[in-house]
Design an enzyme around this catalytic site. Structure first.
Site, mmCIF file in Angstrom:
data_model
loop_
_atom_site.group_PDB
_atom_site.id
_atom_site.type_symbol
_atom_site.label_atom_id
_atom_site.label_comp_id
_atom_site.label_asym_id
_atom_site.label_seq_id
_atom_site.Cartn_x
_atom_site.Cartn_y
_atom_site.Cartn_z
ATOM 1 N N CYS A 2 76.049 -37.707 116.875
ATOM 2 C CA CYS A 2 76.419 -36.483 116.957
ATOM 3 C C CYS A 2 76.402 -35.668 118.431
ATOM 4 O O CYS A 2 75.814 -36.107 119.301
ATOM 5 C CB CYS A 2 75.856 -35.329 116.050
ATOM 6 S SG CYS A 2 75.983 -36.211 114.281
ATOM 7 N N ARG A 27 79.875 -41.316 122.540
ATOM 8 C CA ARG A 27 78.508 -41.405 121.857
ATOM 9 C C ARG A 27 78.800 -41.822 120.342
ATOM 10 O O ARG A 27 77.886 -42.304 119.828
ATOM 11 C CB ARG A 27 78.060 -39.976 121.672
ATOM 12 C CG ARG A 27 77.329 -39.505 123.099
ATOM 13 C CD ARG A 27 76.862 -38.143 123.091
ATOM 14 N NE ARG A 27 75.855 -38.046 122.022
ATOM 15 C CZ ARG A 27 74.428 -38.031 122.452
ATOM 16 N NH1 ARG A 27 74.214 -38.278 123.850
ATOM 17 N NH2 ARG A 27 73.426 -37.814 121.731
ATOM 18 N N TRP A 73 78.846 -37.594 113.450
ATOM 19 C CA TRP A 73 78.404 -39.017 113.135
ATOM 20 C C TRP A 73 78.057 -38.965 111.755
ATOM 21 O O TRP A 73 76.714 -38.425 111.562
ATOM 22 C CB TRP A 73 77.643 -39.606 114.049
ATOM 23 C CG TRP A 73 77.804 -41.134 113.954
ATOM 24 C CD1 TRP A 73 78.717 -42.068 114.350
ATOM 25 C CD2 TRP A 73 76.598 -42.053 113.387
ATOM 26 N NE1 TRP A 73 78.396 -43.314 113.900
ATOM 27 C CE2 TRP A 73 77.081 -43.321 113.361
ATOM 28 C CE3 TRP A 73 75.507 -41.555 112.781
ATOM 29 C CZ2 TRP A 73 76.228 -44.261 113.127
ATOM 30 C CZ3 TRP A 73 74.797 -42.904 112.355
ATOM 31 C CH2 TRP A 73 75.280 -44.268 112.369
ATOM 32 N N ASN A 99 72.504 -31.501 115.540
ATOM 33 C CA ASN A 99 72.209 -32.906 115.651
ATOM 34 C C ASN A 99 71.054 -33.169 114.911
ATOM 35 O O ASN A 99 69.978 -32.382 115.103
ATOM 36 C CB ASN A 99 72.410 -33.563 117.012
ATOM 37 C CG ASN A 99 73.490 -33.424 117.777
ATOM 38 O OD1 ASN A 99 74.538 -32.995 117.122
ATOM 39 N ND2 ASN A 99 73.554 -33.620 118.991
ATOM 40 N N GLY A 100 70.696 -34.368 114.093
ATOM 41 C CA GLY A 100 69.656 -34.641 113.691
ATOM 42 C C GLY A 100 69.490 -34.461 112.078
ATOM 43 O O GLY A 100 70.792 -34.464 111.465
ATOM 44 N N GLU A 479 72.537 -61.592 122.227
ATOM 45 C CA GLU A 479 73.319 -60.309 122.820
ATOM 46 C C GLU A 479 74.907 -60.793 122.798
ATOM 47 O O GLU A 479 75.721 -59.514 122.625
ATOM 48 C CB GLU A 479 72.678 -60.310 124.283
ATOM 49 C CG GLU A 479 73.488 -59.280 125.193
ATOM 50 C CD GLU A 479 73.591 -57.963 124.573
ATOM 51 O OE1 GLU A 479 72.756 -57.495 123.745
ATOM 52 O OE2 GLU A 479 74.229 -57.032 125.335
ATOM 53 N N LYS A 483 77.656 -58.159 121.215
ATOM 54 C CA LYS A 483 78.893 -57.844 121.867
ATOM 55 C C LYS A 483 80.230 -57.796 121.214
ATOM 56 O O LYS A 483 80.947 -57.042 121.132
ATOM 57 C CB LYS A 483 78.781 -58.141 123.284
ATOM 58 C CG LYS A 483 77.756 -57.843 124.472
ATOM 59 C CD LYS A 483 78.118 -56.484 124.768
ATOM 60 C CE LYS A 483 77.440 -55.502 124.173
ATOM 61 N NZ LYS A 483 76.089 -55.328 124.409
ATOM 62 N N GLU A 486 80.205 -55.623 117.817
ATOM 63 C CA GLU A 486 80.339 -54.358 118.149
ATOM 64 C C GLU A 486 81.924 -53.716 118.293
ATOM 65 O O GLU A 486 82.075 -53.064 117.863
ATOM 66 C CB GLU A 486 79.326 -53.814 119.351
ATOM 67 C CG GLU A 486 77.896 -53.858 118.913
ATOM 68 C CD GLU A 486 77.357 -53.422 120.400
ATOM 69 O OE1 GLU A 486 76.531 -52.440 120.433
ATOM 70 O OE2 GLU A 486 77.329 -54.176 121.404
ATOM 71 N N HIS A 502 68.755 -76.425 111.262
ATOM 72 C CA HIS A 502 67.800 -75.959 109.953
ATOM 73 C C HIS A 502 68.492 -75.358 108.724
ATOM 74 O O HIS A 502 67.840 -74.440 108.177
ATOM 75 C CB HIS A 502 66.335 -75.472 110.373
ATOM 76 C CG HIS A 502 65.788 -76.083 111.393
ATOM 77 N ND1 HIS A 502 65.148 -77.540 110.553
ATOM 78 C CD2 HIS A 502 65.501 -76.208 112.455
ATOM 79 C CE1 HIS A 502 64.597 -78.299 111.584
ATOM 80 N NE2 HIS A 502 64.548 -77.464 112.833
ATOM 81 N N LYS A 601 76.711 -44.554 120.621
ATOM 82 C CA LYS A 601 76.138 -44.692 121.965
ATOM 83 C C LYS A 601 74.394 -44.545 121.910
ATOM 84 O O LYS A 601 73.594 -45.363 122.176
ATOM 85 C CB LYS A 601 76.587 -44.164 122.980
ATOM 86 C CG LYS A 601 75.999 -44.346 124.419
ATOM 87 C CD LYS A 601 76.578 -45.869 124.776
ATOM 88 C CE LYS A 601 75.708 -46.409 126.228
ATOM 89 N NZ LYS A 601 75.845 -47.746 126.464
#
Ligand code: G6P
Length: 606
Positions: A2, A27, A73, A99-100, A479, A483, A486, A502, A601
């Site tokens: 947010c 964000r 968000w 926000n929160g 990583e 990427k 995402e 395995h 973000k």
């Protein structure tokens, strides 16, 4: 996550608010809204991108010079107009952006409903304006102070009350808020990038603080309602740093910025003569660091992968045992710590809620807490005992790129610093630093000439991908997979090359390609056997290896060459093709690279 923008000044608020929201788009969000006060109070809300909000506003552009705005968000309640902020009380006179998460929202909602308050959304936020309405007796500042004693959880809040239209109220607990002090105008935002265009003079609110701001004045109170003096600080970032500079996407710009951002991370921090790193932010704790016997790295997402590279470096070259923890788990552990334990929080934004919670816990237990943070003045940078800034400018793309390479570089500097305090020789210190300082040129060389776009075109239709690597490049497998997931929404998994056999190798067939990170290093031959295992199960293999090593061309379907460097620094070079591959696949598939679905973000909730 947010975003908040607030404006009070002599100019029209709407353009400032909308521009601020656009700056915060990176964000991540799913709906947005504005409340603006001119002749009347008007609110506009929309689901989707800011352009949808602009459509709703249409020709209605208000002349109001005070307003609040928000990108949401979703956490409590799906993305919808009703759930979009600002939220208001029953009369519509009190408008709130938040926000929160308000943790005791359910009981407050029940209580307020019994008193006759009518709710219009499923959000936790809506209890705030109703609670203000319930307690309001003509002084909004005092009322908000009372409300802050009642609500529990995390918040960054901006409140507007139509009965006192000459001020905005701002409060912070766990969710960042910055107040920009301009000339006859005040701009409030959850992130400095929304303020920079108007002023570089800012006040960072601390947890528990509340401010009352007008267009030419402000007052800040602490949690006990005492008036306090706050310093006005200067932001060092420039407005140009948050533009695309001719690149199609921020992600591409940031990938191409890496030769420069990497240089900025180690500039002035290398002493070739003494074969060590000069880390100004650690000077005060240097003696304590000499006695450190154990390191715990706490981070999330890409920063966690950096931590894993750091684990290999610090153990091999500084001889210190290291554990790397997901902050979201670490915060619930009861870690065994003492004065000789250093906890390092790695965070680009410096605001990640889980990472922050993790370090707050260990501070109480006496460990030395350090930060590797990019955002100057961010909460984590202020909560740590000491630390090192990345100095790479703002990272806007949700998919982190230049922060990764910079964080690994800082971990390499830290390894040399701690190693030289212990058993590392002068020669070894010099060697690592020399190789590190050569990396920007090598990244440049790779960026200028590579085959990644062609490979992305060839494989972009695959539905699954495996990423594999060993030792220093094992974290890169995770990583690389992250990427791709995402931004291209392709299922991808990262494995330790040796672990594939395995169980997970059962997945491999003609349609399931594998990306091997196999530089010519101490584990190259081992990787080679794992590549053969995949090939004999008909899986396609794309391999990243060291320039000059032609042997892979006979086995792998596609080979990507990166310049040679020290084994411990290879992740910095080998991550570039992985970033570019994810970028090109997402672009070919037509996705919004900089604003991937469902992601944020800076994740400021648990
Ligand atoms: C989010 C971002 C990731 C990032 C992680 C940690 O999940 O989408 O790209 O790696 O947060 O962020 P931090 O700011 O703490 O490095």
């Amino acid at each position: 996550m947010c975003g908040i923008v607030g404006y009070i000044g002599k100019n029209k608020a709407m353009p400032v608010l909308l521009d601020g929201l656009r700056k915060l788009e990176y964000r991540g969000y799913d709906s947005s809204g504005v409340a603006i006060f001119g002749k009347t109070l008007q609110t506009f809300k929309a689901v989707g991108k800011i352009k949808e909000l602009e459509k709703v506003i249409g020709k209605n552009k208000s002349d109001g010079t005070i307003g609040i705005a928000h990108t949401r968000w979703a956490t409590h309640g799906k993305p919808s107009k009703a759930n979009a902020h600002p939220h208001s009380d029953c009369t519509g006179k009190i408008q709130v952006v938040h926000n929160g998460i308000i943790e005791n929202h359910a009981e407050l909602r029940e209580l307020l409903k019994k008193k006759g308050h009518k709710f219009h959304s499923q959000t936790d936020t809506e209890v705030i304006p109703h609670l203000i309405e319930d307690l309001y007796k003509g002084d909004i500042t005092q009322t908000l102070q009372e409300v802050l004693q009642i609500i529990k959880g995390a918040y960054g809040l901006v409140v507007f009350c139509q009965d006192e239209p000459e001020k905005l109220l701002v409060a912070r607990c766990g969710s960042p808020l910055v107040i920009g002090i301009g000339k006859h105008e005040t701009v409030i935002a959850s992130d400095v990038s929304a303020i920079l265009q108007h002023t570089k003079q800012v006040i960072y609110l601390e947890d528990g603080e509340m401010a009352e701001v007008g267009y030419d004045n402000f007052r800040v109170f602490d949690a006990k309602r005492n008036l306090i003096k706050k310093d006005i600080e200067s932001v060092l970032w420039n407005i140009e740093e948050i533009s695309k500079k001719g690149f199609e996407h921020f992600m591409l710009k940031e990938i191409f910025q890496q030769p420069e951002s990497l240089k900025n991370s180690f500039n002035g921090r290398i002493s070739f003569e003494n074969g060590t790193a000069k880390l100004g932010g650690l000077t005060e704790v240097a003696d304590r660091l000499r006695d450190v016997e154990r390191i715990i790295i706490v981070a999330c997402g890409t920063a966690w992968h950096d931590g894993l590279v750091g684990e290999y470096m610090l153990e091999e070259y500084a001889g210190i045992p290291v554990e790397v923890e997901w902050a979201s788990e670490f915060r619930y552990r009861n870690p065994i710590l003492n004065k000789r334990t250093a906890v390092i929080a790695i965070s680009q934004s410096g605001e990640t809620a889980d990472t922050l919670a993790g370090i707050k816990e260990v501070k109480n237990k006496g460990a030395l807490v350090l930060g590797i943070v990019n955002s100057v003045g961010s909460t984590i940078s202020r909560e740590t005992d000491a630390g090192v800034y990345n100095h790479i400018g703002p990272e806007i793309s949700v998919a982190s790129t230049k922060a990764f390479t910079s964080q690994v570089a800082i971990l390499a500097l830290l390894t040399v610093f701690l190693g030289r305090q212990r058993r590392m020789s002068l020669v070894m210190g010099k060697r690592i630093l020399k190789e590190l300082s050569d990396l920007p040129e090598k990244i440049d060389e790779f960026l200028k000439d590579n085959n990644i776009e062609r490979i992305a075109k060839k494989y972009h239709k695959a539905k699954n991908f495996a990423f594999l690597g060993r030792k220093y490049c094992q974290p890169l497998a995770n990583e690389g997979a992250l990427k791709l997931k995402e931004i291209s929404y392709i299922h991808a998994e990262g494995f330790a090359s040796g672990e594939m056999k395995h169980g997970s190798i059962a997945l491999i067939d003609k349609k399931f390609p594998s990306f091997f990170i196999a530089p010519k290093d101490s584990v190259y031959e081992k990787n080679l056997s794992n590549i053969e295992e995949i090939k004999s199960r008909s899986g396609d293999v794309i391999a990243i290896t060291t320039k000059g090593n032609k042997s892979l061309e006979k086995i792998a379907d596609d080979v990507i060459y990166i310049p040679k460097t020290l084994e411990m620094l290879t992740p910095i070079l080998a991550t570039i093709p992985l970033q570019l591959f994810a970028y090109h696949v997402a672009r070919i598939k037509g996705f919004d690279v900089d604003k991937p679905r469902n992601l944020a973000k800076s994740v400021t909730v648990e």
